[in-house]
Write an enzyme that holds these catalytic residues in place. Structure first.
Site, PDB file in Angstrom:
ATOM      1  N   TYR A  64      -1.115   5.466  10.109  1.00 24.18           N
ATOM      2  CA  TYR A  64      -2.019   4.353   9.790  1.00 24.18           C
ATOM      3  C   TYR A  64      -3.406   4.900   9.435  1.00 24.18           C
ATOM      4  O   TYR A  64      -3.950   4.598   8.371  1.00 24.18           O
ATOM      5  CB  TYR A  64      -2.094   3.377  10.966  1.00 24.18           C
ATOM      6  CG  TYR A  64      -2.841   2.089  10.649  1.00 24.18           C
ATOM      7  CD1 TYR A  64      -2.503   1.311   9.553  1.00 24.18           C
ATOM      8  CD2 TYR A  64      -3.891   1.656  11.457  1.00 24.18           C
ATOM      9  CE1 TYR A  64      -3.183   0.127   9.266  1.00 24.18           C
ATOM     10  CE2 TYR A  64      -4.574   0.470  11.185  1.00 24.18           C
ATOM     11  CZ  TYR A  64      -4.220  -0.283  10.094  1.00 24.18           C
ATOM     12  OH  TYR A  64      -4.900  -1.451   9.807  1.00 24.18           O
TER      13      TYR A  64
HETATM   14  N1  LIG Z   1      -6.339  -7.456  12.081  1.00 26.63           N
HETATM   15  C1  LIG Z   1      -6.962  -6.333  12.353  1.00 26.63           C
HETATM   16  O1  LIG Z   1      -7.334  -6.064  13.525  1.00 26.63           O
HETATM   17  C2  LIG Z   1      -7.243  -5.346  11.270  1.00 26.63           C
HETATM   18  C3  LIG Z   1      -8.105  -4.281  11.569  1.00 26.63           C
HETATM   19  C4  LIG Z   1      -8.376  -3.349  10.598  1.00 26.63           C
HETATM   20  C5  LIG Z   1      -7.828  -3.468   9.350  1.00 26.63           C
HETATM   21  N2  LIG Z   1      -6.976  -4.499   9.062  1.00 26.63           N
HETATM   22  C6  LIG Z   1      -6.428  -4.563   7.698  1.00 26.63           C
HETATM   23  O2  LIG Z   1      -6.718  -5.830   7.146  1.00 26.63           O
HETATM   24  C7  LIG Z   1      -5.741  -6.143   6.161  1.00 26.63           C
HETATM   25  C8  LIG Z   1      -5.248  -7.554   6.387  1.00 26.63           C
HETATM   26  O3  LIG Z   1      -4.710  -7.598   7.706  1.00 26.63           O
HETATM   27  P1  LIG Z   1      -4.557  -8.928   8.564  1.00 26.63           P
HETATM   28  O4  LIG Z   1      -4.979  -8.590   9.921  1.00 26.63           O
HETATM   29  O5  LIG Z   1      -5.158 -10.078   7.846  1.00 26.63           O
HETATM   30  O6  LIG Z   1      -2.974  -9.018   8.590  1.00 26.63           O
HETATM   31  P2  LIG Z   1      -1.957 -10.236   8.353  1.00 26.63           P
HETATM   32  O7  LIG Z   1      -2.537 -11.492   8.872  1.00 26.63           O
HETATM   33  O8  LIG Z   1      -0.654  -9.747   8.849  1.00 26.63           O
HETATM   34  O9  LIG Z   1      -1.928 -10.352   6.767  1.00 26.63           O
HETATM   35  C9  LIG Z   1      -1.313  -9.412   5.941  1.00 26.63           C
HETATM   36  C10 LIG Z   1      -0.699 -10.154   4.775  1.00 26.63           C
HETATM   37  O10 LIG Z   1      -0.269  -9.209   3.800  1.00 26.63           O
HETATM   38  C11 LIG Z   1       1.013  -9.600   3.356  1.00 26.63           C
HETATM   39  N3  LIG Z   1       1.774  -8.482   2.795  1.00 26.63           N
HETATM   40  C12 LIG Z   1       2.317  -7.458   3.490  1.00 26.63           C
HETATM   41  N4  LIG Z   1       3.013  -6.672   2.657  1.00 26.63           N
HETATM   42  C13 LIG Z   1       2.891  -7.226   1.431  1.00 26.63           C
HETATM   43  C14 LIG Z   1       3.402  -6.881   0.158  1.00 26.63           C
HETATM   44  N5  LIG Z   1       4.195  -5.828  -0.002  1.00 26.63           N
HETATM   45  N6  LIG Z   1       3.098  -7.667  -0.902  1.00 26.63           N
HETATM   46  C15 LIG Z   1       2.328  -8.748  -0.754  1.00 26.63           C
HETATM   47  N7  LIG Z   1       1.807  -9.136   0.428  1.00 26.63           N
HETATM   48  C16 LIG Z   1       2.102  -8.381   1.508  1.00 26.63           C
HETATM   49  C17 LIG Z   1       1.664 -10.121   4.600  1.00 26.63           C
HETATM   50  O11 LIG Z   1       2.816 -10.854   4.287  1.00 26.63           O
HETATM   51  P3  LIG Z   1       4.051 -10.860   5.345  1.00 26.63           P
HETATM   52  O12 LIG Z   1       3.602 -11.743   6.468  1.00 26.63           O
HETATM   53  O13 LIG Z   1       5.174 -11.401   4.520  1.00 26.63           O
HETATM   54  O14 LIG Z   1       4.265  -9.440   5.777  1.00 26.63           O
HETATM   55  C18 LIG Z   1       0.540 -10.954   5.203  1.00 26.63           C
HETATM   56  O15 LIG Z   1       0.488 -12.262   4.669  1.00 26.63           O
HETATM   57  C19 LIG Z   1      -4.669  -5.064   6.273  1.00 26.63           C
HETATM   58  O16 LIG Z   1      -4.873  -4.128   5.236  1.00 26.63           O
HETATM   59  C20 LIG Z   1      -4.925  -4.440   7.631  1.00 26.63           C
HETATM   60  O17 LIG Z   1      -4.503  -3.108   7.684  1.00 26.63           O
HETATM   61  C21 LIG Z   1      -6.692  -5.449   9.999  1.00 26.63           C
END
Ligand SMILES: NC(=O)c1ccc[n+]([C@@H]2O[C@H](COP(=O)([O-])OP(=O)(O)OC[C@H]3O[C@@H](n4cnc5c(N)ncnc54)[C@H](OP(=O)(O)O)[C@@H]3O)[C@@H](O)[C@H]2O)c1
Length: 254
Positions: A147
């Site tokens: 990651y």
């Molecule tokens: N939440 C945290 O604490 C955190 C911290 C640091 C960084 N981030 C980063 O922030 C970003 C967003 O995360 P989040 O927390 O908002 O996560 P999330 O709520 O799980 O949202 C991620 C979204 O991306 C979609 N996705 C995954 N693979 C995909 C693909 N191949 N094509 C199109 N869409 C896809 C997912 O769909 P599915 O549900 O179908 O998989 C989901 O709707 C990510 O890059 C994550 O690494 C998050």
């Protein structure tokens, strides 16, 4: 402050997710026209005024579908937010457990999706790109090896791309959030709690204190969206090649 986003066009990936969804709503509130792409278009995303594309952005067909929609629906793209990424379904083990497949899938999700979407939209891009990295890129041992490494690659790509695109007036920045309560944690959190032999809800409430988040709490998707929207707006017109940490004070070094 006027962010000068009224009438601007934006593409947001992972638009059904916690952070992406908040970005879509914040951009719309600022008057932008938004195209939101995700593997599944959520009901919440459907209820916004965003044009939506349902596509797997790990496939070339999905990326091409997004490019076509951006061209036909928006004409050009003032702001691109690359939000696709995460830890879903990937092995949380230590190095001996991690297969090439895990590493490759991690880089597809956290690095190549952003690279390919940016490349596909490049001819349409007019003003800014914001890539969503993570605090783990700065503090690799706080997450699985793949990651931190795949997101650090995304951050490095962003820094280099800022130099390449600056002369044509396109700014590129990164945000590095930590501990943002989104659906990502509904999948990742239980696996961490199981590995530590802890109750999930207990882990979630203890985590900010345990890892010494200065503000002592989880961040919200809105708090990340606020920074992304600012960085993507003309109000941040002199900011490029930067990485904004949004972690409540988790990282203790410069
Ligand atoms: N939440 C945290 O604490 C955190 C911290 C640091 C960084 N981030 C980063 O922030 C970003 C967003 O995360 P989040 O927390 O908002 O996560 P999330 O709520 O799980 O949202 C991620 C979204 O991306 C979609 N996705 C995954 N693979 C995909 C693909 N191949 N094509 C199109 N869409 C896809 C997912 O769909 P599915 O549900 O179908 O998989 C989901 O709707 C990510 O890059 C994550 O690494 C998050």
């Amino acid at each position: 402050m006027d962010l000068q986003l009224a009438g601007k066009t934006a593409v947001v990936t992972a638009a059904s997710g916690g952070i992406g969804g908040a970005v879509v709503r914040a951009l719309i509130a600022e008057g932008a026209r938004v195209l939101g792409a995700d593997r599944t278009v959520s009901d919440q995303l459907k209820r916004t005024s965003a044009v939506t594309v349902e596509a797997d952005l790990l496939t070339s067909d999905g990326v091409e579908e997004l490019r076509r929609a951006a061209e036909s629906e928006l004409g050009g793209v003032d702001l691109l937010v690359n939000g696709v990424g995460g830890l879903a379904g990937l092995d949380l083990g230590t190095l001996p457990d991690l297969t090439d497949e895990t590493w490759q899938r991690a880089f597809e999700l956290n690095f190549f999706a952003g690279v390919r979407v940016t490349r596909a939209l490049l001819p349409l891009l007019r003003e800014a790109v914001v890539n969503v990295s993570t605090s783990v890129a700065h503090w690799p041992s706080s997450g699985p090896h793949w990651y931190g490494a795949s997101k650090a690659a995304l951050s490095a790509f962003s820094k280099g791309l800022a130099d390449e695109l600056g002369p044509r007036g396109v700014r590129v920045n990164t945000v590095s959030p930590a501990l943002i309560r989104t659906p990502l944690w509904d999948e990742y959190g239980p696996r961490v709690s199981q590995a530590r032999g802890k109750d999930f809800e207990q882990l979630m409430s203890d985590l900010p204190g345990q890892i010494n988040v200065t503000l002592g709490r989880w961040g919200t998707p809105q708090e990340v969206a606020n920074v992304i929207v600012f960085l993507g707006s003309p109000a941040a017109g002199y900011v490029t090649g930067s990485d904004y940490v949004i972690d409540g004070g988790l990282l203790k070094v410069l």
